[in-house]
Enzyme design. Structure first.
Site, mmCIF file in Angstrom:
data_model
loop_
_atom_site.group_PDB
_atom_site.id
_atom_site.type_symbol
_atom_site.label_atom_id
_atom_site.label_comp_id
_atom_site.label_asym_id
_atom_site.label_seq_id
_atom_site.Cartn_x
_atom_site.Cartn_y
_atom_site.Cartn_z
ATOM 1 N N SER A 605 0.815 -1.207 0.000
ATOM 2 C CA SER A 605 0.000 0.000 0.000
ATOM 3 C C SER A 605 0.857 1.269 0.000
ATOM 4 O O SER A 605 1.525 1.564 -0.983
ATOM 5 C CB SER A 605 -0.945 -0.041 1.207
ATOM 6 N N ASP A 616 10.210 5.620 -10.081
ATOM 7 C CA ASP A 616 9.824 6.239 -11.350
ATOM 8 C C ASP A 616 10.534 7.563 -11.587
ATOM 9 O O ASP A 616 10.806 7.944 -12.729
ATOM 10 C CB ASP A 616 8.308 6.449 -11.394
ATOM 11 N N LYS A 630 -0.643 -4.340 -3.008
ATOM 12 C CA LYS A 630 -1.901 -3.823 -2.451
ATOM 13 C C LYS A 630 -2.042 -2.382 -2.941
ATOM 14 O O LYS A 630 -1.633 -1.440 -2.274
ATOM 15 C CB LYS A 630 -1.885 -3.909 -0.932
#
Length: 743
Positions: A605, A616, A630
């Site tokens: 999460s 990224d 998740k």
């Protein structure tokens, strides 16, 4: 562990050094000649090419050769660091292969001795350790074992041996993760076990003890046939258990009302992230009622289930409505499901007489299990505990506890400045009684429930210290702020030493969850290190289950000055609009300090939001194993004047480059993939956690010099870097970067 280091997703280049050019120059006696310099540069370039391909042994060899041909202390240091890690990596690889061979050997011993019921348990262990999992699963003898286990699991189901069925379906899910049937079977077995544990804990304890004894006898058998015979050991006879603390379902389900159920169903229909029908929710709930009525052993709690005629009447009415709801249409499904609930509730009152709170909770639990594992009800008795977990504070005495193998309640560590710490409770103490009641065998949830309480109220803990002295501590509960940020070593008396490598000024922060306090805690830790010359930082998100989305974006913003952090959106139009979160430039951003983020399969999460955004944006190297997957957002929908809530999945997370990290059933791509993959076996993970716990213990600042030296010696013997390949890899990468390599 064949592929300990995966390919690097980021480019790796040498920070300095260009090819030599043919111009006249003076060469001093202690300088390498131009041709020699070119050779050194070539070796370094090849070394880092090998590193990008995960060929760490080749990298070590090339850097060693390069350092031998140059008078460069930094290069020599890089070669030494790399070789040290490669030696450790090879040790871990060897351990993994030994564990795999042993697991395979154990399976064959069990099969040879006709103990097939447990063979797949050990085969599942071998599967997790296999270098090539697909090839291992496709071996004929494993395929035959899987087929045999399927039949055994079905036999256990037919005999209503749910714990045995659950174990085997869990094994099948491990070795055949792409087969949805095993997950469905596992779900049903788990539900029946939960019903027994909830409503007939005594019967469940008997089943559990029998299964535990069977399990232990198998383990002893395997050990006796694969290892030299050793002197038998006996377990200490446990003290009498006190049933005062046993779970009471009446308390757990207190204040649940039928109107909460229908309001929750409406909220789910309107706000779930994808299209969901009343039909699907209704079928799930009706099947849940069928399961509770057909689970053997619940007659003690609900005597009406013992009347076979009345039970048959109830089941007939449920089956009748199941057929009607299956054939419903979009135009009448809402009315039909409401009618089904109303009529079956009346039938229940006339037949098996499940209490309203039981009928309601079981229908709701089964209905929402049709959606996803993270959608659930938060009933009135759950609200306080839910708030504790997300707020980062609670009212209690401030001690971390665990259950020992013999059922004792052990203090892991007191928290800083807490009432428990000030009272003198220490790590290793055993809590024998809580307010005079025997705590032997108490569950952790029950212990927490009885030790915590309203602020300014007393609780008496009877404590047996390591010197075997026993003392009563009457402690006044206070609001405890649970720190989610931990450093490298807990200082005696409080505070953290954050430097894992003081010489190179490399800091270490472990974030255990994302609470409303986490951002401020992390700010303070980073500021403290910056004041002493921080040059590199490891952010450890392993085992972090997540938490607040807002906190995750705030922490990303600390390390990023621009760009998208995360976006959330549903698969359909709902009242809940999609969102995007962006980083902004702040004066106190930590944007130039090299970073490594550690993750593993238990990072979920919010941990995946942070690690994914950092990856990224090329802000940090991600090291470890693929994360949990998740990637769903839950919102709370209040029910009955906020006395209960529906926790409902409303969106999915998307990383800056557009990837959805959520793991759907049968998906092959999920989570955040590390730039550098470092796998660890379950045994290696346990050893690393064990060594880490010793570093986390808060010790008494007033201890004698001898006691302090003894504690430091214990920590040194369990050096986390020697036990933890992922942490060692992260440290190595930062050292290489600070020594001149661009990562």
């Amino acid at each position: 562990m064949t592929k300990t280091f995966g390919r690097w997703a980021l480019g790796l280049a040498l920070a300095a050094g260009t090819a030599a050019v043919a111009v006249p120059m003076l060469v001093h006696a202690d300088q390498p000649a131009p041709q020699q310099l070119a050779t050194v540069d070539q070796l370094k370039a090849e070394a880092f090419k090998a590193l990008k391909l995960g060929q760490f042994d080749r990298t070590s060899e090339l850097l060693t050769r390069a350092s031998a041909g140059a008078n460069d202390p930094q290069l020599t240091q890089m070669a030494q660091w790399t070789k040290a890690f490669e030696d450790q990596r090879q040790t871990f690889v060897t351990e993994r292969h030994k564990q795999f061979d042993k697991a395979v050997g154990d399976v064959k011993v069990l099969l040879k001795n006709k103990k097939d019921d447990y063979a797949l348990d050990y085969a599942a262990r071998a599967y997790l350790l296999a270098d090539d999992k697909k090839a291992f699963r496709n071996e004929k003898w494993i395929d035959d074992l899987v087929k045999e286990t399927i039949e055994l699991a079905r036999q256990h189901e037919a005999k209503e041996q749910w714990l045995k069925a659950l174990r085997l379906y869990s094994d099948l899910s491990s070795v055949d993760p792409a087969t949805p049937e095993w997950k469905d079977k596992l779900k049903v077995s788990t539900r029946r076990i939960r019903l027994l544990a909830m409503y007939n804990p005594e019967e469940f304890r008997k089943i559990q003890e029998q299964e535990s004894n069977d399990r232990e006898s198998i383990d002893v058998f395997v050990k006796s046939t694969t290892q030299p015979t050793s002197k038998a050991t006996t377990k200490p006879i446990p003290e009498d258990r006190d049933d005062t603390f046993k779970t009471d379902w009446h308390q757990s389900l207190k204040d649940i009302k039928m109107n909460m159920l229908w309001d929750a169903l409406v909220d789910a229909r309107m706000n779930y992230y994808r299209e969901v029908s009343y039909r699907d929710l209704g079928l799930g709930g009706l099947n849940g009622l069928r399961v509770i009525a057909t689970t053997k052993g619940l007659e003690t709690a609900f005597p009406g289930l013992a009347d076979q005629g009345k039970k048959a009447e109830f089941l007939a009415r449920v089956d009748n409505w199941l057929e009607k709801v299956k054939n419903t249409t979009a135009s009448n499904e809402q009315r039909l499901v409401r009618d089904a609930i109303t009529e079956i509730a009346h039938t229940n009152d006339d037949t098996i007489q499940l209490p309203e709170e039981v009928f309601t909770s079981e229908f709701a639990d089964a209905a929402f299990s049709e959606l996803d594992p993270f959608t659930s009800m938060i009933w009135p008795s759950d609200v306080e505990e839910f708030n504790k977990n997300t707020q980062g504070e609670f009212s209690g005495v401030g001690i971390q506890i665990q259950s020992d193998d013999d059922g004792s309640l052990k203090v892991v560590s007191p928290l800083e400045d807490s009432p428990g710490y000030k009272a003198g409770i220490k790590a290793g103490d055993i809590i024998t009684r809580i307010d005079g009641k025997n705590a032997k065998g108490i569950s952790l949830n029950q212990a927490v429930k009885h030790i915590t309480g309203k602020p300014n109220t007393p609780v008496t803990l009877t404590v047996r210290s390591q010197d075997l002295s026993i003392k009563d501590y009457t402690i006044i509960r206070q609001t405890i702020k649970v720190a989610s940020v931990k450093g490298w070593l807990h200082r005696p008396g409080g505070g953290w030493d954050y430097y894992i490598d003081p010489a190179n000024k490399i800091g270490y922060i472990r974030l255990t969850q994302f609470t409303k306090l986490s951002t401020d805690e992390l700010e303070r830790a980073v500021t403290e290190m910056q004041a002493t010359g921080l040059k590199g930082l490891i952010l450890d998100l392993r085992y972090n289950p997540g938490g607040l989305l807002g906190t995750a974006t705030e922490i990303c913003d600390k390390f990023l000055s621009e760009g998208k952090i995360v976006s959330t959106k549903a698969d359909r139009e709902t009242p809940n609009l999609p969102k995007e979160e962006f980083a902004k430039a702040d004066a106190d951003d930590v944007k130039d300090t090299p970073m490594v983020v550690l993750v593993n399969q238990y990072s979920a999460s919010a941990s995946e939001i942070v690690s994914g955004a950092m990856k990224d944006h090329h802000r940090a190297l991600i090291v470890g194993e693929r994360t949990f997957g998740k990637g769903s957002v839950q919102m709370l929908f209040p029910l009955s004047a906020r006395s209960a809530y529906l926790k409902l999945t409303t969106h999915h997370y998307y990383l800056p480059l557009g990837k959805c990290i959520h793991r759907e059933e049968n998906s092959t791509d999920w989570g955040v993939n590390p730039d550098v993959t470092v796998e660890m076996t379950p045994e290696q993970m346990r050893a690393a956690i064990d060594s880490r716990q010793d570093m986390d213990v808060l010790r008494d600042a007033a201890a004698t010099p001898e006691k302090k030296a003894e504690a430091l010696e214990k920590v040194a013997k369990k050096d986390p870097l020697a036990q933890d390949a992922q942490l060692s890899a992260g440290l190595l990468l930062l050292r290489l970067q600070l020594a001149g390599a661009r990562l």
